[in-house]
Design a protein around this motif. Structure first.
Motif, PDB file in Angstrom:
ATOM      1  N   VAL A 218       0.837  -1.203   0.000  1.00 52.88           N
ATOM      2  CA  VAL A 218       0.000   0.000   0.000  1.00 52.88           C
ATOM      3  C   VAL A 218       0.871   1.251   0.000  1.00 52.88           C
ATOM      4  O   VAL A 218       0.620   2.215  -0.739  1.00 52.88           O
ATOM      5  CB  VAL A 218      -0.947   0.005   1.213  1.00 52.88           C
ATOM      6  N   SER A 219       1.923   1.244   0.814  1.00 52.06           N
ATOM      7  CA  SER A 219       2.804   2.417   0.880  1.00 52.06           C
ATOM      8  C   SER A 219       3.547   2.631  -0.430  1.00 52.06           C
ATOM      9  O   SER A 219       3.789   3.772  -0.838  1.00 52.06           O
ATOM     10  CB  SER A 219       3.792   2.273   2.050  1.00 52.06           C
ATOM     11  N   LEU A 220       3.926   1.553  -1.106  1.00 48.91           N
ATOM     12  CA  LEU A 220       4.549   1.693  -2.430  1.00 48.91           C
ATOM     13  C   LEU A 220       3.579   2.346  -3.404  1.00 48.91           C
ATOM     14  O   LEU A 220       3.961   3.226  -4.181  1.00 48.91           O
ATOM     15  CB  LEU A 220       4.986   0.331  -2.966  1.00 48.91           C
ATOM     16  N   LYS A 221       2.321   1.923  -3.353  1.00 43.34           N
ATOM     17  CA  LYS A 221       1.313   2.531  -4.225  1.00 43.34           C
ATOM     18  C   LYS A 221       1.160   4.019  -3.901  1.00 43.34           C
ATOM     19  O   LYS A 221       1.079   4.856  -4.811  1.00 43.34           O
ATOM     20  CB  LYS A 221      -0.030   1.806  -4.044  1.00 43.34           C
ATOM     21  N   ASN A 222       1.152   4.342  -2.618  1.00 40.96           N
ATOM     22  CA  ASN A 222       1.036   5.743  -2.223  1.00 40.96           C
ATOM     23  C   ASN A 222       2.252   6.560  -2.643  1.00 40.96           C
ATOM     24  O   ASN A 222       2.124   7.733  -3.011  1.00 40.96           O
ATOM     25  CB  ASN A 222       0.825   5.848  -0.714  1.00 40.96           C
ATOM     26  N   LEU A 223       3.426   5.959  -2.583  1.00 48.90           N
ATOM     27  CA  LEU A 223       4.633   6.645  -3.064  1.00 48.90           C
ATOM     28  C   LEU A 223       4.454   7.092  -4.502  1.00 48.90           C
ATOM     29  O   LEU A 223       4.829   8.207  -4.874  1.00 48.90           O
ATOM     30  CB  LEU A 223       5.842   5.714  -2.974  1.00 48.90           C
ATOM     31  N   ARG A 224       3.885   6.226  -5.309  1.00 48.99           N
ATOM     32  CA  ARG A 224       3.721   6.528  -6.736  1.00 48.99           C
ATOM     33  C   ARG A 224       2.617   7.540  -6.986  1.00 48.99           C
ATOM     34  O   ARG A 224       2.446   7.999  -8.120  1.00 48.99           O
ATOM     35  CB  ARG A 224       3.456   5.237  -7.505  1.00 48.99           C
ATOM     36  N   SER A 225       1.861   7.917  -5.954  1.00 50.12           N
ATOM     37  CA  SER A 225       0.853   8.962  -6.138  1.00 50.12           C
ATOM     38  C   SER A 225       1.485  10.354  -6.126  1.00 50.12           C
ATOM     39  O   SER A 225       0.843  11.330  -6.534  1.00 50.12           O
ATOM     40  CB  SER A 225      -0.224   8.863  -5.048  1.00 50.12           C
ATOM     41  N   PHE A 226       2.746  10.472  -5.685  1.00 48.31           N
ATOM     42  CA  PHE A 226       3.456  11.754  -5.704  1.00 48.31           C
ATOM     43  C   PHE A 226       4.010  11.973  -7.116  1.00 48.31           C
ATOM     44  O   PHE A 226       4.800  11.149  -7.602  1.00 48.31           O
ATOM     45  CB  PHE A 226       4.584  11.750  -4.673  1.00 48.31           C
ATOM     46  N   PRO A 227       3.619  13.044  -7.796  1.00 47.38           N
ATOM     47  CA  PRO A 227       4.012  13.217  -9.202  1.00 47.38           C
ATOM     48  C   PRO A 227       5.514  13.231  -9.412  1.00 47.38           C
ATOM     49  O   PRO A 227       6.019  12.675 -10.398  1.00 47.38           O
ATOM     50  CB  PRO A 227       3.358  14.542  -9.603  1.00 47.38           C
ATOM     51  N   TRP A 228       6.279  13.864  -8.517  1.00 48.19           N
ATOM     52  CA  TRP A 228       7.716  13.942  -8.702  1.00 48.19           C
ATOM     53  C   TRP A 228       8.411  12.634  -8.376  1.00 48.19           C
ATOM     54  O   TRP A 228       9.518  12.391  -8.833  1.00 48.19           O
ATOM     55  CB  TRP A 228       8.319  15.090  -7.895  1.00 48.19           C
ATOM     56  N   VAL A 229       7.760  11.746  -7.627  1.00 45.97           N
ATOM     57  CA  VAL A 229       8.283  10.383  -7.459  1.00 45.97           C
ATOM     58  C   VAL A 229       8.079   9.615  -8.768  1.00 45.97           C
ATOM     59  O   VAL A 229       9.000   8.958  -9.267  1.00 45.97           O
ATOM     60  CB  VAL A 229       7.590   9.652  -6.291  1.00 45.97           C
ATOM     61  N   ARG A 230       6.873   9.697  -9.302  1.00 46.29           N
ATOM     62  CA  ARG A 230       6.584   9.004 -10.564  1.00 46.29           C
ATOM     63  C   ARG A 230       7.534   9.450 -11.670  1.00 46.29           C
ATOM     64  O   ARG A 230       8.026   8.631 -12.461  1.00 46.29           O
ATOM     65  CB  ARG A 230       5.135   9.263 -11.006  1.00 46.29           C
TER      66      ARG A 230
ATOM     67  N   LEU B 189      15.172   6.999  -9.980  1.00 44.06           N
ATOM     68  CA  LEU B 189      14.754   6.589  -8.644  1.00 44.06           C
ATOM     69  C   LEU B 189      14.180   5.183  -8.710  1.00 44.06           C
ATOM     70  O   LEU B 189      13.371   4.864  -9.583  1.00 44.06           O
ATOM     71  CB  LEU B 189      13.690   7.565  -8.098  1.00 44.06           C
ATOM     72  N   THR B 190      14.600   4.347  -7.773  1.00 46.85           N
ATOM     73  CA  THR B 190      14.086   2.984  -7.668  1.00 46.85           C
ATOM     74  C   THR B 190      13.427   2.815  -6.305  1.00 46.85           C
ATOM     75  O   THR B 190      13.969   3.241  -5.290  1.00 46.85           O
ATOM     76  CB  THR B 190      15.214   1.950  -7.816  1.00 46.85           C
ATOM     77  N   LEU B 191      12.254   2.193  -6.300  1.00 45.34           N
ATOM     78  CA  LEU B 191      11.498   1.994  -5.073  1.00 45.34           C
ATOM     79  C   LEU B 191      11.635   0.552  -4.591  1.00 45.34           C
ATOM     80  O   LEU B 191      11.633  -0.385  -5.392  1.00 45.34           O
ATOM     81  CB  LEU B 191      10.016   2.323  -5.300  1.00 45.34           C
ATOM     82  N   HIS B 192      11.723   0.396  -3.270  1.00 43.80           N
ATOM     83  CA  HIS B 192      11.894  -0.921  -2.669  1.00 43.80           C
ATOM     84  C   HIS B 192      10.997  -1.049  -1.448  1.00 43.80           C
ATOM     85  O   HIS B 192      10.707  -0.058  -0.772  1.00 43.80           O
ATOM     86  CB  HIS B 192      13.340  -1.135  -2.199  1.00 43.80           C
ATOM     87  N   ALA B 193      10.599  -2.278  -1.140  1.00 48.52           N
ATOM     88  CA  ALA B 193       9.888  -2.580   0.097  1.00 48.52           C
ATOM     89  C   ALA B 193      10.585  -3.762   0.761  1.00 48.52           C
ATOM     90  O   ALA B 193      10.684  -4.837   0.172  1.00 48.52           O
ATOM     91  CB  ALA B 193       8.425  -2.916  -0.175  1.00 48.52           C
TER      92      ALA B 193
END
Length: 209
Positions: free
Chosen positions: A161-173, A181-185
């Motif tokens: 869920v937090s990964l999905k929320n991270l991607r809701s930030f436009p500058w993260v996307r 930028l690479t995302l990890h859980a």
């Protein structure tokens, strides 16, 4: 020694290690500022210290800690958003290369979420609304044969869920799309000392350490 006396003794040991034996490290950090490559979003739990777990040096991690290592959705308004502000600074100003959400077993925040979803009111002003950010993790975890497995499933679902929320930030996307930028859980098992990582394509966690 009392708790604060232990802390003061610890500071003296830290000072001897970094300011007396290795002065160049902090001289560089003061002169050049911080340039961490990793943003770590971790839990406030006193048992899970990212710098200690990962054996990092000062300046290597930009750490944000909150209850249950949650990332709220992108919601720019006039309210107070401590986690989002730290995320913005790390991604837009420090330009970190990796963002890691670090969950763990036995998370009190996830237990609070499970209790809330099971109809148990905790009577807390801030904890219940905060953990509700990951409300869908309770449903994603599904039915498990015992509470320990249900907690683990909820903790790991909350990371998704937090990964999905991270991607809701436009500058993260944008930075993810550009490859900057690479995302990890990750999930740490306090009982076994094992570290697990999410494979997003498979939708499951595998041990990495």
């Amino acid at each position: 020694m009392s708790g604060t006396e232990n802390l003061i003794a610890g500071f003296r040991a830290f000072r001897a290690t970094y300011f007396e034996q290795r002065p160049a490290l902090y001289e560089a950090l003061v002169k050049e500022g911080q340039h961490p490559e990793v943003l770590m979003i971790a839990c406030s739990d006193s048992r899970v210290d990212p710098a200690l777990l990962l054996n990092t040096q000062p300046g290597e991690l930009f750490v944000v800690r909150n209850v249950a290592n949650l990332v709220p959705p992108y919601q720019p308004d006039s309210q107070y958003h401590g986690t989002s502000a730290a995320l913005e600074f790390a991604v837009r100003d420090l330009q970190v290369r990796h963002t890691i959400i670090l969950g763990h077993s036995g998370c009190g925040g996830m237990r609070a979420l499970r209790a809330l979803r099971n109809g148990i009111q905790a009577g807390r002003e801030f904890i219940s609304p905060w953990v509700s950010i990951a409300g869908e993790a309770f449903e994603q975890a599904g039915a498990e044969p015992n509470e320990a497995e249900a907690e683990r499933a909820t903790e790991q679902a909350a990371l998704k869920v937090s990964l999905k929320n991270l991607r809701s930030f436009p500058w993260v996307r944008e930075r993810v799309a550009s490859g900057d930028l690479t995302l990890h859980a990750w999930w740490f098992d306090l009982k076994t000392g094992e570290l697990w990582a999410l494979d997003e394509e498979a939708g499951s966690f595998s041990r990495i350490g």
